[in-house]
Design an enzyme around this catalytic site. Structure first.
Site, PDB file in Angstrom:
ATOM      1  N   HIS B  31      25.997  22.768  47.067  1.00  0.00           N
ATOM      2  CA  HIS B  31      25.163  23.308  45.993  1.00  0.00           C
ATOM      3  C   HIS B  31      24.162  22.267  45.493  1.00  0.00           C
ATOM      4  CE1 HIS B  31      28.855  25.682  46.122  1.00  0.00           C
ATOM      5  NE2 HIS B  31      28.174  26.680  45.630  1.00  0.00           N
ATOM      6  N   HIS B 265      20.651  27.523  44.623  1.00  0.00           N
ATOM      7  CA  HIS B 265      21.946  27.302  43.960  1.00  0.00           C
ATOM      8  C   HIS B 265      22.998  26.770  44.932  1.00  0.00           C
ATOM      9  CE1 HIS B 265      25.714  28.146  41.839  1.00  0.00           C
ATOM     10  NE2 HIS B 265      26.099  28.789  42.923  1.00  0.00           N
ATOM     11  N   GLU B 410      45.078  34.232  25.639  1.00  0.00           N
ATOM     12  CA  GLU B 410      46.028  33.579  26.549  1.00  0.00           C
ATOM     13  C   GLU B 410      45.328  32.607  27.502  1.00  0.00           C
ATOM     14  OE1 GLU B 410      45.664  36.889  26.295  1.00  0.00           O
ATOM     15  OE2 GLU B 410      47.443  37.513  25.166  1.00  0.00           O
ATOM     16  N   HIS B 472      54.168  46.238  29.323  1.00  0.00           N
ATOM     17  CA  HIS B 472      54.719  45.030  28.715  1.00  0.00           C
ATOM     18  C   HIS B 472      55.952  44.493  29.447  1.00  0.00           C
ATOM     19  CE1 HIS B 472      51.884  45.978  25.646  1.00  0.00           C
ATOM     20  NE2 HIS B 472      52.291  45.027  24.845  1.00  0.00           N
TER      21      HIS B 472
END
Lengths: 683, 683
Positions: B31, B265, B410, B472
């Protein structure tokens, strides 16, 4: 708002509060905080805002309502019961019990009127972005200047948790960029999270953030029905931007001693506080699951009005159909079988092509035959080969564009794909590098739980990614995807298998796991079903040779997940592989044959079908003759192949990769024809 | 800025551009866009902004620099080479080749001076939030009014991709809330992504968004050194807010024909454009990997100044140590062994306690003995039992608080835990429900790749979650975590095992996988190492009885991952389980004994150690005597146990769960002592 309507809605809100706290108390488990806090909004929505016909929850042009804060499920169950969605009050009484139509969190396909399975926070919000996006696509496909047959809103109720999750940030940024004006999100801003006040961890300005995303943002009282209604009207009339209505609410509203506390979020009130709450809000404290005749009469009228709206739409639809027979035909297929014959590209045996490139060719053929197919990538379209040539970019200014640009937002992409799929009338795919499947795993799991046919395209599916190194080389991803129940991971070995993988993925429908009894659910829960659920296509970066196929191979794959690429009578050795490793085995087989071995080779594009066939006992005995020694080669973690071979008969990669040229890595990791020969000779 | 300094930095930037395009061209992969676009910033940072001593990259009080946009690795490698981090130019020439110290993306522990492994977008940004957080914690622990021994900045270079990812949104919101004033993020705003212009998918106002998060936001030219420097000074002086400096840059700057395009890129320039670029920026177009003597002389001076700053700090540190012997002692342990004797709680045999609750008790003892331990939950502390009682909440106003409140984020939590761990001087844990491990999987994987001892506490580890239902209830999570190479999943069966699990997790250190040659890497790559890497603690929601243990069980677990809970000479049947299922087996064993079977039971808190011991041949023969039939019971997906038993000898759950009472679900799914007896009798 008429005063009688207002009173009726207030009564409905009261009834919802009673039903919700009774449901939670009966279960002695669940979340009373949100239903108490948002009962008024819920009552208002279902009474006078939503365009819905409870008698036909599948009405294509209904408004969608997604309860992103899925733990507040008793709010939704109360509404579905009250407004005539055929949800018996007995199920509310058995809230959270095995076999009830009212499980802990709302489940799509189980409970009529539930638009999607929610519970994992942020998922509903992000999926709703896909639903709203789908509406604009189909509006552009089907509406004419004379007739609007697709014209609905998508409403979401989200809580603090939903808005803290990164997936909703990604989705909100995308929705703002795309100007999804018919997406209206209510933010239940109650200032409370499980650990305490939101000031413990969440002090940003949500309003300013959403303005930065280019949303319309309004602040509203959470309980004044006219104020909320006015905000909704303003949101509806803002057609260029999605809308966030921040409702100033009180968690557990109505509970005299627990409202506004974090304990009420997920703890039953207890019998005394249930009574106190009923008393405080004007219900009989001694009665449970109270619904007045007046409530039922009011909701029956609402349902009647909804049915009328549906009839009106039917008549518009009929005129439209008459005036636009071609569009009508496309509608029927889009919302029906979604089947079309595809002029698959021809691939010459011996030609070399990466399966991602073959997939790119297939996609052109698919898109040409199936106008209902849209998709895109999380900013890797040139690498994923997912661009549909000449079919335009889907943007605010071009709803007809069929290439979706998700940006570097894998999780929002997966959610949007699920949302588009749930909306109906479209087939959608989303692509990224396989290693980044980890970024969107929660949404793949949700697709599998919902058994919807979302398609996820994961290219660069092994260490053969090469120079990008361990962060970009999948090792455990194949195995970790395969153990998501109900998900099928299709890993084609060459260009022809790639076309077949697409064909199998496109054939899937939504699974119906509505159950009358627990028994039904057992069956649907346990078995992988090739007819429904989400698919992953695992595709290579590197070129693979197209090899000759035996007759009937496609049917074999469809039935058994595998076929015999290189047949051998009474083989000593059977070699199994998927994807790029099949070519390695074909070379190894030649070398072994020269050494006097009798070698059969199988390609296993779908390990799920293969496992199922073996389990069902339908696998042809010619596939795995008993006396031969089995070897498996796959450039991924061994555990996928548990139960077929032990580790000593497996060549793969159960460690992180390395940065280097792909060919050198293959030698370094020992995933070559020579390594296979060596292993077979050692044993 | 002095004119000579400025000229030297400009020369360094030029040299970086040359090295970067040469490295990418030599690899014919990589890159070039970012190193060309950000060479000036990089040169400025390492020359005159960073407090660093290249001779000691482990200096505790160095400024940290995280290249969040890890694909721009040639920028970092160029800097590390030029500024004397001991990175030979030969490795730059072998960029992306197997065995080079310059892999495709920067790897922590491999290349000196690399603060963390980056590549997966957003991860560096989010991890840096943890690094900056750790600085404030240790500043509060160790600094006095007379002496500052912890006082450094954390710098990040992030691209569009990093800022589109949800994880950076979560982390930015958290950092703003926590007022991490020493975190300074440069946003390489080059308006280009892989698919094209950022206007394809990313039109939000990043500036406004970060203001909404309560960050200081500045816009700056990307190439005027004085302007950038001034922005950095303003960022440094804003001590109450993290800072975002939005650099207006051009991707691929310097390349006459490719700058500002999305192709540059990630595509090598090609020999012609390499030449043209060198010509355009004033390098010799015919030379490769050019560094002038003047460059080396300048960077040597910078390094010298860095060494002096380090010496100055050493002398402050010495005074501080003299004045604060107790603090010095704590410093040495915190930054050294991190060992202390812990007064573990006593658990009575027969008492009942969920392992999450036992873990909560253990944590109080740990925190009392180990002042370097901090941690928290993603808004589930009351459920995860992770609150450290009386030890305060870590907030902007209280850096001494040891309870971290991550909010419902999280992924950012996992990243922050990694960042705190990387910073040094602290041990950190982060908690949530096990099913939501999926939300943070990419960061767990990164911890494993880096081999750092992050601790992840996942409670509610099976269908025994009960009423919350399939969204869950973890099913595939145990198995999917276990296949992340190098990660240890500790699943204790009762309170005593929980304490041991904590002990094992706390003992781990960072793995050193620096390599002189590829061979070293093979070893470290393949083997699970109980001495280092991240740990997961899998804990129950439900109560479990404490059972009696044989002598030496702790050592057995440490060495073999398992021990014999119920020994039986010449057993017919051996039952294996982890966690909550061990208790089931102990009951089943009694029932089977009554039926005349000879039953041995093993508890396997660490399947990773167990597998390793079996593979290494160190497993005592008494554990799994040959003639007995083996059965495994675990409330998770079968695949974890591949290679030990086939599916017919396994009781577990390979389908999604159901909403219902835990006890009823156990019967429904057949995970009970009776079901074990039935299976054993059937076989």
């Amino acid at each position: 708002m008429e005063i009688t309507t207002k009173k009726s809605i207030e009564s409905i809100a009261r009834t919802i509060r009673g039903l919700s706290i009774d449901g939670v108390q009966a279960a002695n488990s669940g979340h009373p905080g949100l239903p108490l806090g948002c009962a008024d909004l819920g009552a208002l929505l279902y009474s006078s805002i939503l365009k819905h016909d409870p008698a036909d929850s599948g009405w294509a042009d209904r408004d969608r309502f997604v309860l992103s804060a899925g733990h507040g499920s008793m709010l939704l169950y109360s509404l579905l019961h009250l407004f005539g969605y055929g949800l018996p009050i007995e199920d509310l009484k058995r809230f959270r019990q095995l076999g009830s139509l009212c499980p802990g969190h709302p489940e799509f396909g189980l409970t009529n009127g539930v638009e999607m399975t929610t519970g994992p926070l942020g998922a509903g919000f992000a999926t709703a972005v896909g639903i709203a996006l789908a509406e604009t696509v189909n509006a552009s496909r089907f509406n004419t200047s004379a007739h609007k047959v697709v014209d609905h809103f998508t409403y979401v109720l989200a809580g603090d948790g939903c808005l803290m999750e990164g997936v909703s940030s990604e989705a909100a940024s995308l929705a703002g960029h795309l100007g999804l004006g018919k997406l209206i999100v209510f933010y239940d801003s109650n200032h409370i999270t499980i650990e305490g006040g939101t000031d413990l961890a969440f002090s940003e300005s949500v309003a300013k953030r959403f303005e930065a995303y280019n949303w319309q943002v309004q602040l509203s009282d959470g309980y004044d029905l006219e104020t909320i209604e006015a905000a909704v009207l303003r949101a509806q009339s803002e057609t260029g931007k999605p809308s966030l209505i921040i409702l100033n609410t009180t968690i557990g509203k109505g509970s005299p001693n627990r409202a506004g506390t974090h304990e009420i979020h997920g703890t039953p009130l207890g019998p005394d506080e249930v009574k106190a709450t009923k008393l405080a809000i004007g219900l009989d404290p001694e009665k449970f699951f109270q619904v007045s005749d007046a409530d039922y009469a009011f909701t029956a009228n609402v349902a009647k009005a909804g049915a009328k709206a549906h009839e009106a739409w039917d008549s518009v639809f009929a005129s439209w159909a008459k005036a636009n027979p071609e569009k009508k035909k496309e509608w029927d297929i889009s919302y029906g079988t979604r089947h079309a014959d595809i002029a698959w590209p021809k691939f010459e045996v011996g030609s070399k092509l990466a399966t991602r490139a073959a997939s790119g060719q297939c996609l052109q053929a698919i898109a040409a035959a199936m106008p209902w197919v849209i998709g895109g990538s999380a900013d890797l379209a040139p690498s994923n080969n997912t661009n549909l040539k000449g079919l335009g970019d889907y943007q605010k200014e071009n709803r007809a564009g069929r290439n979706l640009h998700f940006g570097v937002r894998e999780h929002a992409m997966g959610s949007a794909i699920n949302g588009i799929t749930l909306h109906g009338g479209l087939t959608a795919y989303g692509a990224t590098f396989m290693v980044f499947a980890d970024y969107m795993r929660p949404t793949i799991r949700l697709a599998a739980i919902m058994r919807i046919p979302s398609i996820f395209v994961f290219t660069h599916d092994s260490f053969q990614v090469g120079e990008d190194g361990p962060t970009h080389q999948p090792v455990e991803q194949l195995a970790s995807l395969r153990i998501i129940p109900g998900l099928e991971v299709l890993r084609p070995a060459d260009s022809e298998e790639t076309a077949l993988a697409w064909e199998l993925a496109l054939k899937k429908r939504s699974g119906h796991h509505t159950r009358a009894n627990v028994g039904d659910r057992v069956a649907t829960g346990i078995e992988f079903d090739p007819e429904n659920g989400p698919s992953v296509l695992a595709l290579t970066r590197q070129n693979l040779s197209v090899f000759a196929k035996p007759e009937g191979w496609k049917a074999d794959v469809a039935h058994f997940g595998a076929y015999v690429v290189r047949a051998q009578k009474n083989p000593d050795v059977i070699l199994l592989a998927t994807g790029s490793e099949v070519g390695i085995l074909l070379n190894a087989a030649e070398l072994l044959t020269n050494k006097g071995k009798r070698v059969q080779v199988l390609s296993v594009p779908s390990l799920e079908r293969f496992r199922k066939a073996r389990k069902d006992g339908t696998l042809p005995s010619s596939f795995l003759p008993a006396k031969a020694v089995l070897y498996v080669v796959e450039a991924g973690h061994y555990l996928s192949w548990a139960g077929f071979v032990d580790e000593e008969h497996f060549i793969g990669l159960s460690r992180f990769g390395e940065s280097g040229k792909a060919e050198e890595l293959a030698v370094y990791f020992g995933i070559t024809p020579d390594a296979v020969v060596e292993l077979v000779e050692k044993n």
